[in-house]
Design an enzyme around this catalytic site. Structure first.
Site, short mmCIF file in Angstrom:
data_model
loop_
_atom_site.label_atom_id
_atom_site.label_comp_id
_atom_site.label_asym_id
_atom_site.label_seq_id
_atom_site.Cartn_x
_atom_site.Cartn_y
_atom_site.Cartn_z
N TYR A 171 -2.89 4.92 0.94
CA TYR A 171 -2.80 3.47 1.17
C TYR A 171 -2.22 2.75 -0.06
O TYR A 171 -1.34 1.89 0.07
CB TYR A 171 -4.20 2.95 1.50
CG TYR A 171 -4.32 1.46 1.71
CD1 TYR A 171 -3.88 0.87 2.88
CD2 TYR A 171 -4.93 0.65 0.75
CE1 TYR A 171 -4.02 -0.51 3.09
CE2 TYR A 171 -5.07 -0.71 0.95
CZ TYR A 171 -4.61 -1.28 2.12
OH TYR A 171 -4.75 -2.63 2.31
N LYS A 175 1.24 0.60 -0.18
CA LYS A 175 1.22 -0.82 -0.51
C LYS A 175 2.03 -1.12 -1.77
O LYS A 175 2.61 -2.22 -1.89
CB LYS A 175 -0.23 -1.29 -0.67
CG LYS A 175 -1.01 -1.35 0.63
CD LYS A 175 -0.36 -2.25 1.66
CE LYS A 175 -1.25 -2.53 2.86
NZ LYS A 175 -0.56 -3.36 3.88
#
Length: 301
Positions: A171, A175
């Site tokens: 993640y 991001k």
């Protein structure tokens, strides 16, 4: 219609729940017409039997707004293309794209397998690139035809992408990639009348209420700092004509706080007319580190 986005057409991905739903409702309240995208999957990306996008569309219509549901997979070329096509076929235009879709498969790095890494990067990073690319192609065509748009793209990064987050290597990497994609897109698309910015929100969603349960619990009374609706006003402003001239920026939004994030900038530096030895390079590196600001703590430490 009246409001900050009166007459504009806005597509929001991952808009069936949480932040995306809050954004869609906030845009509708400011006069926008919506394309509400949601694939309708669980927290880990597996399909669910009901359709959250349809429910959000019903909410918007019940409030007197205009909205249409889109259930395509925006991490595929056809799904992303159909998102833009839905806006054009339904309303005849597209003005703002909010990239928001995502899910989690948290693991510590030594337990993170390739499939879980690829799945999260695919939805978050590729799921930003493909809608952005198809929307940008449309706006470039409009600009070349003499119809310069007043277009806006708002991408969704995270504090995990800016600082890292323990147990979220996939993640965090995705991001962080979204921030870089935002900077490149802002530079490339400015000439076509397209502004591209990113937010790093902190709010209670399906993705955060488990990972950060202690800080995401809604209070019994008073201001709910973690409500996703707190983030949406900034997103609406960025997606409106009122944000003219603002591009290539990253904003952190949490509760009532808005912060302009300042990314990698040159810090302490040294130079010499020649190549360093490893020992000399290490000595200089330690000296420079002693003069540099300490990095922010990684989430989870």
């Amino acid at each position: 219609m009246s409001g900050l986005c009166a007459g504009r057409v806005v597509a929001v991905t991952g808009a069936g729940r949480g932040l995306g739903r809050a954004h869609a409702l906030a845009f509708a309240a400011q006069g926008a017409r919506l394309v509400v995208n949601d694939l309708g999957v669980g927290l880990d990306g597996t399909p669910e039997p009901d359709g959250p996008a349809t429910r959000v569309v019903e909410e918007i219509r019940a409030g007197g707004g205009e909205a249409v549901a889109h259930g395509g997979d925006i991490a595929t070329a056809e799904g992303a293309a159909s998102l833009v096509r839905t806006a054009l076929e339904t309303y005849g235009r597209l003005d703002t794209l909010v990239n928001n879709a995502g899910f989690l498969r948290d693991r510590m790095l030594v337990n993170l397998d390739e499939d879980d890494f690829d799945a999260v990067v695919r939805v978050h990073l590729k799921g930003h690139f493909l809608p952005l690319r198809h929307a940008a192609a449309h706006w470039r065509s409009e600009a070349k035809a003499g119809r310069r748009p007043e277009a806006r793209i708002i991408n969704t990064s995270s504090g995990a992408g800016l600082l890292g987050s323990v147990g979220q290597g996939n993640y965090s990497a995705a991001k962080a990639g979204i921030v870089a994609l935002t900077l490149v897109a802002a530079a490339e698309l400015r000439r076509y009348g397209v502004q591209v910015n990113a937010i790093a929100p902190a709010a209670r969603t399906r993705m955060t209420e488990r990972t950060f349960a202690d800080t995401m619990t809604a209070p019994d009374s008073g201001f709910d700092a973690m409500a996703p609706e707190n983030v949406s006003p900034l997103v609406v402003w960025l997606g409106s004509p009122a944000s003219a001239g603002v591009t290539g920026r990253v904003f952190e939004a949490e509760g009532g706080r808005i912060t302009v994030m300042e990314g990698w900038r040159p810090g302490p530096s040294t130079d010499r007319d020649g190549r360093w030895t490893p020992a000399d390079a290490g000595e200089q590196a330690r000296k420079l580190l002693s003069e540099a600001a300490e990095p922010g703590p990684v989430y989870g430490t």
